[in-house]
Design a protein around this motif. Structure first.
Motif, PDB file in Angstrom:
ATOM      1  N   HIS A   1      74.209  35.802  19.403  1.00  0.00           N
ATOM      2  CA  HIS A   1      73.384  36.642  18.544  1.00  0.00           C
ATOM      3  C   HIS A   1      74.233  37.008  17.339  1.00  0.00           C
ATOM      4  O   HIS A   1      75.275  37.657  17.489  1.00  0.00           O
ATOM      5  N   ALA A   2      73.807  36.605  16.149  1.00  0.00           N
ATOM      6  CA  ALA A   2      74.603  36.894  14.956  1.00  0.00           C
ATOM      7  C   ALA A   2      73.768  36.681  13.710  1.00  0.00           C
ATOM      8  O   ALA A   2      72.810  35.911  13.713  1.00  0.00           O
ATOM      9  N   ARG A   3      74.157  37.364  12.650  1.00  0.00           N
ATOM     10  CA  ARG A   3      73.538  37.132  11.350  1.00  0.00           C
ATOM     11  C   ARG A   3      74.304  36.089  10.551  1.00  0.00           C
ATOM     12  O   ARG A   3      73.802  35.573   9.562  1.00  0.00           O
ATOM     13  N   LEU A   4      75.504  35.795  10.962  1.00  0.00           N
ATOM     14  CA  LEU A   4      76.311  34.775  10.288  1.00  0.00           C
ATOM     15  C   LEU A   4      75.765  33.386  10.595  1.00  0.00           C
ATOM     16  O   LEU A   4      75.158  33.171  11.647  1.00  0.00           O
ATOM     17  N   PRO A   5      75.983  32.415   9.711  1.00  0.00           N
ATOM     18  CA  PRO A   5      75.548  31.044   9.980  1.00  0.00           C
ATOM     19  C   PRO A   5      76.212  30.485  11.236  1.00  0.00           C
ATOM     20  O   PRO A   5      77.417  30.661  11.441  1.00  0.00           O
TER      21      PRO A   5
ATOM     22  N   PRO B   1      70.026  26.658  16.133  1.00  0.00           N
ATOM     23  CA  PRO B   1      69.251  27.867  16.420  1.00  0.00           C
ATOM     24  C   PRO B   1      68.067  27.524  17.312  1.00  0.00           C
ATOM     25  O   PRO B   1      67.315  26.597  17.024  1.00  0.00           O
TER      26      PRO B   1
ATOM     27  N   ASP C   1      65.151  32.330  20.326  1.00  0.00           N
ATOM     28  CA  ASP C   1      65.582  33.714  20.213  1.00  0.00           C
ATOM     29  C   ASP C   1      67.094  33.892  20.200  1.00  0.00           C
ATOM     30  O   ASP C   1      67.594  35.020  20.189  1.00  0.00           O
TER      31      ASP C   1
ATOM     32  N   GLY D   1      80.878  41.393  14.363  1.00  0.00           N
ATOM     33  CA  GLY D   1      79.425  41.432  14.235  1.00  0.00           C
ATOM     34  C   GLY D   1      78.695  40.393  15.056  1.00  0.00           C
ATOM     35  O   GLY D   1      77.468  40.308  14.995  1.00  0.00           O
ATOM     36  N   VAL D   2      79.432  39.605  15.835  1.00  0.00           N
ATOM     37  CA  VAL D   2      78.828  38.553  16.656  1.00  0.00           C
ATOM     38  C   VAL D   2      78.817  38.978  18.116  1.00  0.00           C
ATOM     39  O   VAL D   2      79.826  39.468  18.630  1.00  0.00           O
TER      40      VAL D   2
END
Length: 344
Positions: free
Chosen positions: A170-174, A192, A195, A212-213
């Motif tokens: 789960h992360a916003r990073l690529p 990806p 979910d 953040g991951v």
């Protein structure tokens, strides 16, 4: 064998040319050249533009007879043939010969296709970390048969005997950036899914995950089982513990099999749910359960130990658990974990 080839070549110039082509590609396969080198050699042999496109990458490799990348195509391919691996079409090879095709173009392309399939099986189709989600799903699905899973792994660039660890992210990073950081020595592939992000890697560096991951790491072995365990490990991650390996969970992993209804019926879990309405109390309980020490919890929270002691005394009343006893601490930690799995 060589004597037979000499006798056959003397019968017909076409046979002589065909045998030379076969020997040419046998040499390339023996030398373990990659796909790009195969296209370059084929263009020189055919004396025209040669090309290959692999479905796994979608990128076309086109080379002119001088070995340089060919300019934009001005005419359609004069001869084409599919590239197959284990009876599955994985790409296309072609020649762009001006005018009519050469009589030996069909043989040349057949041998190029065989050599390309061999190179793909050995090296994989790409050096990028991103992959076709459909291939990744085929690898990690419990419904895939072993032959299909093996083909998908080869197309993704993994050898038959290399261990594959699956990571749920789960992360916003690529994803490709994360994959490159946790497995700088390829092969590693990511995609990806519905979910969550999935990363397939031969090795996983736990220290490589950026801030953040959240990540759950599955054990090696069957990729479908590793994926299931990675998803389970991901559920146990917290802000304080953002990366969890399934092997480190031990018996705690059994909590993931407990249903939400059963969890909600438990008095300890229900009490934690009441505490969760106060973020300070929840953070204090988490720090205390993580350290098992009043003073170490105070250090984590950057508070004086007397302040933490007052909070814990109030929390103990709500939980109706004696937190200073080992058994009480264990109950609180299990209740907190069970609550997080379903509602945290």
């Amino acid at each position: 064998m060589e004597a037979l080839a000499v006798r056959l070549s003397g019968l017909n110039p076409y046979v002589d040319g065909a045998l030379r082509i076969v020997a040419f590609y046998d040499t390339l396969i023996h030398r373990r050249v990659n796909v790009s080198a195969l296209v370059r050699a084929s263009a020189g042999l055919a004396e025209c533009v040669a090309g290959i496109r692999l479905h796994g990458t979608g990128r076309a490799i086109r080379v002119a007879p001088d070995g340089e990348p060919a300019p934009a195509a001005s005419s359609p391919a004069s001869t084409t043939t599919p590239i197959t691996l284990d009876e599955e079409e994985i790409g296309t090879a072609w020649l762009e010969r001006p005018g009519a095709p050469n009589a030996l173009d069909g043989i040349l392309l057949d041998r190029l296709a065989i050599a390309a399939a061999t190179a793909v099986e050995r090296y994989g189709p790409a050096r990028t970390t991103m992959a076709d989600p459909a291939l990744v799903e085929l690898v990690i699905s419990s419904d895939s048969d072993e032959a299909a899973r093996a083909r998908a792994l080869r197309l993704l660039g993994f050898t038959a005997h290399s261990p594959v660890h699956v990571v749920a992210v789960h992360a916003r990073l690529p994803l490709d950036r994360i994959a490159a950081l946790i497995c700088p020595a390829r092969p590693v592939k990511s995609a990806p899914l519905a979910d969550v992000g999935a990363v397939l890697a031969t090795t996983v560096d736990r220290t490589g995950f950026p801030d953040g991951v959240r990540a759950g790491i599955g054990s090696g072995g069957s990729p479908d089982r590793s994926w299931q365990r990675a998803r389970t490990a991901l559920r146990f991650t917290t802000a304080r513990r953002p990366v969890v390996h399934h092997d480190d969970l031990g018996a705690l992993a059994l909590l993931a099999q407990v249903s939400r209804a059963t969890t909600h019926d438990n008095a300890d879990v229900a009490a934690v749910a009441r505490i969760a309405g106060n973020s300070e109390d929840l953070e204090t309980l988490d720090a205390y359960c993580a350290t098992g020490s009043l003073r170490r919890a105070a250090d984590l929270l950057h508070l004086h130990h007397s302040s933490v002691a007052r909070r814990l005394k109030q929390i103990a009343k709500v939980l109706d658990i004696e937190l200073t006893e080992p058994r009480g601490l264990m109950r609180a930690a299990l209740a907190l974990t069970a609550w997080r799995l379903h509602d945290g």
